[in-house]
Scaffold this motif. Structure first.
Motif, PDB file in Angstrom:
ATOM      1  N   GLU A 169      27.796  60.441 -33.486  1.00  0.00           N
ATOM      2  CA  GLU A 169      26.686  60.261 -32.632  1.00  0.00           C
ATOM      3  C   GLU A 169      27.478  59.778 -31.168  1.00  0.00           C
ATOM      4  O   GLU A 169      28.871  59.488 -31.301  1.00  0.00           O
ATOM      5  CB  GLU A 169      25.892  58.960 -33.010  1.00  0.00           C
ATOM      6  N   ARG A 172      30.224  56.957 -31.058  1.00  0.00           N
ATOM      7  CA  ARG A 172      29.954  56.213 -32.529  1.00  0.00           C
ATOM      8  C   ARG A 172      30.211  56.969 -33.704  1.00  0.00           C
ATOM      9  O   ARG A 172      29.446  58.311 -33.570  1.00  0.00           O
ATOM     10  CB  ARG A 172      28.465  55.677 -32.676  1.00  0.00           C
ATOM     11  N   ILE A 174      29.991  57.841 -37.633  1.00  0.00           N
ATOM     12  CA  ILE A 174      29.234  57.126 -38.601  1.00  0.00           C
ATOM     13  C   ILE A 174      29.933  57.761 -39.773  1.00  0.00           C
ATOM     14  O   ILE A 174      30.302  58.782 -40.208  1.00  0.00           O
ATOM     15  CB  ILE A 174      27.848  57.596 -38.539  1.00  0.00           C
ATOM     16  N   PRO A 314      20.427  65.964 -26.093  1.00  0.00           N
ATOM     17  CA  PRO A 314      19.960  66.498 -24.846  1.00  0.00           C
ATOM     18  C   PRO A 314      20.646  65.839 -23.493  1.00  0.00           C
ATOM     19  O   PRO A 314      20.889  66.470 -22.328  1.00  0.00           O
ATOM     20  CB  PRO A 314      18.665  66.338 -24.523  1.00  0.00           C
ATOM     21  N   LYS A 538      10.601  57.709 -25.892  1.00  0.00           N
ATOM     22  CA  LYS A 538      10.309  58.215 -27.052  1.00  0.00           C
ATOM     23  C   LYS A 538       8.894  58.480 -27.814  1.00  0.00           C
ATOM     24  O   LYS A 538       8.780  58.703 -28.899  1.00  0.00           O
ATOM     25  CB  LYS A 538      10.912  57.288 -27.944  1.00  0.00           C
ATOM     26  N   ARG A 568      17.311  48.191 -39.754  1.00  0.00           N
ATOM     27  CA  ARG A 568      18.224  49.030 -39.601  1.00  0.00           C
ATOM     28  C   ARG A 568      19.086  49.242 -40.814  1.00  0.00           C
ATOM     29  O   ARG A 568      19.453  50.296 -41.260  1.00  0.00           O
ATOM     30  CB  ARG A 568      19.343  48.734 -38.249  1.00  0.00           C
ATOM     31  N   LYS A 578      13.480  47.840 -33.013  1.00  0.00           N
ATOM     32  CA  LYS A 578      14.464  46.928 -31.584  1.00  0.00           C
ATOM     33  C   LYS A 578      13.632  45.660 -31.514  1.00  0.00           C
ATOM     34  O   LYS A 578      14.275  44.700 -30.952  1.00  0.00           O
ATOM     35  CB  LYS A 578      14.851  47.924 -30.583  1.00  0.00           C
TER      36      LYS A 578
HETATM   37  N1  COA Z   1      23.046  60.053 -38.161  1.00  0.00           N
HETATM   38  C1  COA Z   1      23.122  58.766 -37.765  1.00  0.00           C
HETATM   39  N2  COA Z   1      22.734  58.200 -37.004  1.00  0.00           N
HETATM   40  C2  COA Z   1      21.659  58.856 -36.142  1.00  0.00           C
HETATM   41  C3  COA Z   1      21.487  60.214 -36.395  1.00  0.00           C
HETATM   42  C4  COA Z   1      22.301  60.755 -37.287  1.00  0.00           C
HETATM   43  N3  COA Z   1      22.196  62.112 -37.688  1.00  0.00           N
HETATM   44  N4  COA Z   1      20.626  60.770 -35.398  1.00  0.00           N
HETATM   45  C5  COA Z   1      20.365  59.662 -34.935  1.00  0.00           C
HETATM   46  N5  COA Z   1      20.883  58.587 -35.257  1.00  0.00           N
HETATM   47  C6  COA Z   1      20.574  57.193 -34.333  1.00  0.00           C
HETATM   48  C7  COA Z   1      21.017  57.289 -33.264  1.00  0.00           C
HETATM   49  O1  COA Z   1      22.490  57.037 -32.781  1.00  0.00           O
HETATM   50  C8  COA Z   1      20.450  56.069 -32.703  1.00  0.00           C
HETATM   51  O2  COA Z   1      21.065  54.770 -32.906  1.00  0.00           O
HETATM   52  P1  COA Z   1      21.173  53.538 -31.777  1.00  0.00           P
HETATM   53  O3  COA Z   1      19.914  52.706 -32.113  1.00  0.00           O
HETATM   54  O4  COA Z   1      22.443  52.924 -32.514  1.00  0.00           O
HETATM   55  O5  COA Z   1      21.195  53.918 -30.490  1.00  0.00           O
HETATM   56  C9  COA Z   1      18.899  55.997 -33.660  1.00  0.00           C
HETATM   57  O6  COA Z   1      19.295  56.607 -34.722  1.00  0.00           O
HETATM   58  C10 COA Z   1      17.786  56.613 -32.902  1.00  0.00           C
HETATM   59  O7  COA Z   1      18.011  57.824 -32.951  1.00  0.00           O
HETATM   60  P2  COA Z   1      17.112  58.696 -31.800  1.00  0.00           P
HETATM   61  O8  COA Z   1      15.596  58.249 -31.951  1.00  0.00           O
HETATM   62  O9  COA Z   1      17.316  60.088 -31.522  1.00  0.00           O
HETATM   63  O10 COA Z   1      17.621  58.087 -30.256  1.00  0.00           O
HETATM   64  P3  COA Z   1      18.536  58.538 -29.356  1.00  0.00           P
HETATM   65  O11 COA Z   1      18.614  57.258 -28.233  1.00  0.00           O
HETATM   66  O12 COA Z   1      19.868  58.474 -29.951  1.00  0.00           O
HETATM   67  O13 COA Z   1      18.207  59.813 -28.769  1.00  0.00           O
HETATM   68  C11 COA Z   1      16.881  61.508 -27.863  1.00  0.00           C
HETATM   69  C12 COA Z   1      17.056  60.085 -27.925  1.00  0.00           C
HETATM   70  C13 COA Z   1      15.439  61.758 -27.133  1.00  0.00           C
HETATM   71  C14 COA Z   1      17.984  62.021 -26.953  1.00  0.00           C
HETATM   72  C15 COA Z   1      16.786  62.213 -29.258  1.00  0.00           C
HETATM   73  O14 COA Z   1      16.083  61.675 -30.339  1.00  0.00           O
HETATM   74  C16 COA Z   1      16.727  63.802 -29.140  1.00  0.00           C
HETATM   75  O15 COA Z   1      17.216  64.559 -28.787  1.00  0.00           O
HETATM   76  N6  COA Z   1      15.472  64.252 -29.650  1.00  0.00           N
HETATM   77  C17 COA Z   1      14.961  65.253 -29.697  1.00  0.00           C
HETATM   78  C18 COA Z   1      15.143  66.494 -30.866  1.00  0.00           C
HETATM   79  C19 COA Z   1      14.804  65.958 -32.162  1.00  0.00           C
HETATM   80  O16 COA Z   1      15.495  65.047 -32.641  1.00  0.00           O
HETATM   81  N7  COA Z   1      13.746  66.409 -32.488  1.00  0.00           N
HETATM   82  C20 COA Z   1      13.293  66.014 -33.993  1.00  0.00           C
HETATM   83  C21 COA Z   1      12.381  66.930 -34.812  1.00  0.00           C
HETATM   84  S1  COA Z   1      11.861  68.492 -34.048  1.00  0.00           S
END
Ligand code: COA
Ligand code: AMP
Length: 634
Positions: A169, A172, A174, A314, A538, A568, A578
């Motif tokens: 990520e 970070r 994982i 993105p 979101k 979490r 959160k």
């Molecule tokens: N493995 C481990 N952790 C993951 C992960 C993965 N594959 N995917 C997401 N996470 C973690 C993120 O790092 C984040 O952790 P944090 O709370 O420590 O920051 C948490 O899960 C929440 O993730 P997310 O909701 O995706 O938020 P984000 O702030 O990292 O990114 C966006 C926000 C909008 C940029 C992202 O959600 C995104 O690109 N979404 C659009 C595409 C998509 O995923 N669509 C889904 C179905 S079409």
């Protein structure tokens, strides 16, 4: 009549002929005597009696047709600064090698294999290798915690698990392996073997006797030119199980069958997405979600197109120009993502200034799904990209769009806020709570008249009763989508909200019930409620309200922090939990039902009607005050 109307009418007039014709685009080992068997399964089965193999249709047949040198998979990983390109012939070599390794480990037709993988091409190879063997894969999203992985392992009872040393990520790394080991410890159904992809960013120790090094084993198999034949399976055999959130902590194992899935996805590539074989189709999602299954892996490859596996975000990898850079570098024709991704880009680059830095001349269409597309985001994307922006609505259960706008057959004008009109295969109706169809423009429960089309789920894994009670029992003769919405006078569908306790966070479907179960497991908690609070980025964010046990003299901030960490730790970072807030009492009806809908309206600062059956209206003021004190409402 428009191309859409002609096509939809053709389907409505004679669904069997429609799907039989679509099935001609698939190579069958033996064809089905008829497209639909009404007296089989819960609502009939598609292509019963046919035999086929999905991996054959995704790879071998394109190579046999002389397209082995065509690009099949592009891997673009800004987080590791890597770009890799694989032709169809190279993907087959990788998939054949992995299938041979899995077969050596005892995996055969019908066995389950769990995949817990980051966004790397090996995740696609693993799905295809399972399909080649007739094994049933179940991909678990990497953002889920060990307990969630364990629940899925126990339900699927896999013979093997394929995973990686780490996921990356932004900012970070994982370590996946400790999460996997913990999940296997928690699970009662232990896999015989794990195949682990070592990534240079963070390697891991392998467990002797159980673990196999992916690269070593597959490399050796490929060096010896080993592969496996494509195992013939029944069209009605499961290709995969994908777990999705239900209203409880026990996820639902959505089953995807083999034949109908191929027919439906192949049809959508040309007709819905308007993509030609050889073009680059990019679904910026994750293999752990249904979008990743259908349009990172299977759809594009069934069609002979090129798919893009993107290990990035993105924004932040490195900036809000990331999507434009990828579109330019790989000549992407169509992008499919969730609106939240565009809201994130718009927030960082409101003027879309970075778009001008890239050559997007190959780019034709943007598709959005996974959550409601707000008109402002669509208008921004339309204005900045100057291309059609197509919202379409679907669910893990259906595997492809229930409503949309099929640009491949001409489409129709976009109506803001609407994910289009019903796709062929879906007869969408809006019913009131008593099951009576409502007039156009009236809000109600959205249902689909049975049978569901090819590609939609026939059942839940080892839970046929839950399938019936969750989806078919409420409105006899219909599939209940659990979405509420409207169909207007012109047939445009509008999806407004879920009718159950599911929330949608950054396009991810999450169960508030599952979060409540975790919070309630804390020894100091008497009761709690989790609702989805509107969020500009979101879409929704979970908000937890809790009441402590009498005598639990805890520091409020410390306890709230513990609950955030607990969710979490038990569900995963993806829950994006959160905010936990202590309150004195939860609002309930006189019969003791927590008024979650009312809490949500207060949290969203929306008007609400005082519930007639409320036990004590003063509690609502207490909640407003608690939210205001924390600046959660204005
Ligand atoms: N493995 C481990 N952790 C993951 C992960 C993965 N594959 N995917 C997401 N996470 C973690 C993120 O790092 C984040 O952790 P944090 O709370 O420590 O920051 C948490 O899960 C929440 O993730 P997310 O909701 O995706 O938020 P984000 O702030 O990292 O990114 C966006 C926000 C909008 C940029 C992202 O959600 C995104 O690109 N979404 C659009 C595409 C998509 O995923 N669509 C889904 C179905 S079409
Ligand atoms: P999932 O099963 O994760 O794909 O989530 C399915 C749910 O997401 C649907 O039931 C809807 O509530 C929501 N959803 C998906 N696509 C759309 C869309 N285009 N518009 C509105 N809601 C959507």
């Amino acid at each position: 009549m428009s191309g859409y109307e002609q096509t939809y009418n053709a389907w409505q007039t004679d669904p069997e002929t429609f799907w039989s014709k679509a099935a001609e685009d698939i190579d069958w080992f033996s064809p089905a005597p008829r497209a639909f068997t009404a007296d089989s399964g819960a609502y009939g089965r598609w292509f019963e009696g046919a035999t086929c193999n999905t991996c054959y249709n995704c790879l071998d047949r394109h190579i046999e047709a002389g397209h082995g040198d065509r690009l099949a998979v592009i891997f673009d990983s800004p987080v590791t600064d890597t770009v890799e390109r694989y032709t169809y012939a190279q993907v087959l070599e990788q998939v054949g090698g992995l299938a041979a390794v899995l077969r050596d480990l005892g995996v055969s037709k019908g066995d389950r294999v769990v995949l817990y993988m980051p966004m790397v091409p090996q995740a696609i190879f693993a799905m295809l290798a399972c399909a080649r063997l007739g094994a049933v894969h179940s991909v678990v999203f990497g953002g889920f915690a060990p307990q969630e992985l364990a629940t899925r392992i126990d339900d699927a009872a896999p013979k093997a698990i394929i995973s990686a040393s780490c996921g990356i990520e932004p900012g970070r790394v994982i370590a996946y392996k400790p999460l996997l080991d913990e999940a296997i410890t928690l699970a009662t159904q232990k896999p015989d073997h794990c195949v682990i992809l070592q990534r240079d960013t963070l390697r891991c120790d392998l467990t002797p006797k159980r673990d196999v090094d992916y690269a070593e084993a597959v490399g050796a198999a490929m060096a010896e030119g080993r592969t496996t034949e494509c195992v013939a399976v029944e069209a009605t055999d499961p290709l995969y199980i994908l777990y999705t959130s239900g209203t409880t902590g026990q996820p639902k194992g959505v089953v995807r069958d083999t034949g109908g899935h191929m027919v439906a996805l192949k049809w959508t590539m040309e007709n819905h997405y308007g993509v030609k074989p050889g073009e680059v189709f990019w679904a910026a999602s994750d293999v752990g979600w249904v979008v990743g299954h259908s349009y990172i892996c299977y759809g594009p490859l069934l069609h002979g197109a090129t798919t893009l596996v993107y290990e990035g975000k993105p924004i932040g990898t490195p900036d809000a120009g990331a999507f434009w850079r990828v579109i330019q570098d790989h000549k992407v024709a169509s992008l499919f993502t969730a609106p939240t991704a565009f809201r994130a880009i718009k927030k960082e680059d409101p003027k879309g200034a970075l778009i001008g830095d890239y050559d997007l001349s190959h780019f034709r269409t943007l598709f959005l799904a996974g959550e409601r597309s707000d008109p402002a985001t669509i208008e921004w994307a339309q204005a900045k990209l100057g291309c059609p922006v197509i919202d379409h609505w679907w669910q893990t259960e259906t595997g492809w769009a229930i409503s949309g706008n099929p640009v491949g057959i001409g489409g129709f004008p976009v109506r803001l806020g609407s994910p289009g009109k019903p796709m062929p295969g879906y007869d969408i109706r809006v019913l009131d709570d008593g099951g009576i169809e409502v007039a156009p423009g009236t809000l109600g429960n959205i249902v689909c008249k049975l049978p569901l089309p090819p590609g939609s789920f026939p059942t839940l894994w080892q839970a046929p009763e839950r399938f019936l009670s969750s989806y078919l029992a409420e409105y006899p003769g219909y599939y209940a989508t659990s979405d509420a919405g409207i169909i207007d006078e012109d047939g445009y569908v509008f999806i407004m909200s879920r009718t159950d306790d599911i929330i949608n966070v950054a396009g991810h479907r999450l169960s508030t019930g599952a979060m409540e179960e975790v919070i309630a497991s804390h020894p100091d908690i008497a009761e709690c409620a989790v609702v989805g609070k509107a969020d500009p980025l979101k879409g929704q964010m979970p908000l937890g309200l809790f009441v402590t046990n009498d005598g639990a003299a805890r520091d409020q901030q410390e306890l709230e922090g513990e609950l955030v960490q607990l969710v979490r730790g038990k569900i995963g970072a993806v829950a994006a939990f959160k905010t936990a807030l202590e309150i004195k009492r939860l609002p309930k009806t006189r019969s003791g039902k927590v008024l979650r809908g009312t809490i949500q309206k207060i949290a969203d600062a929306q008007d609400f009607k005082m519930p007639a059956a409320i036990d004590d209206p003063a509690i609502l003021d207490e909640i407003s005050a608690a939210l205001a004190a924390r600046k959660l409402i204005g």
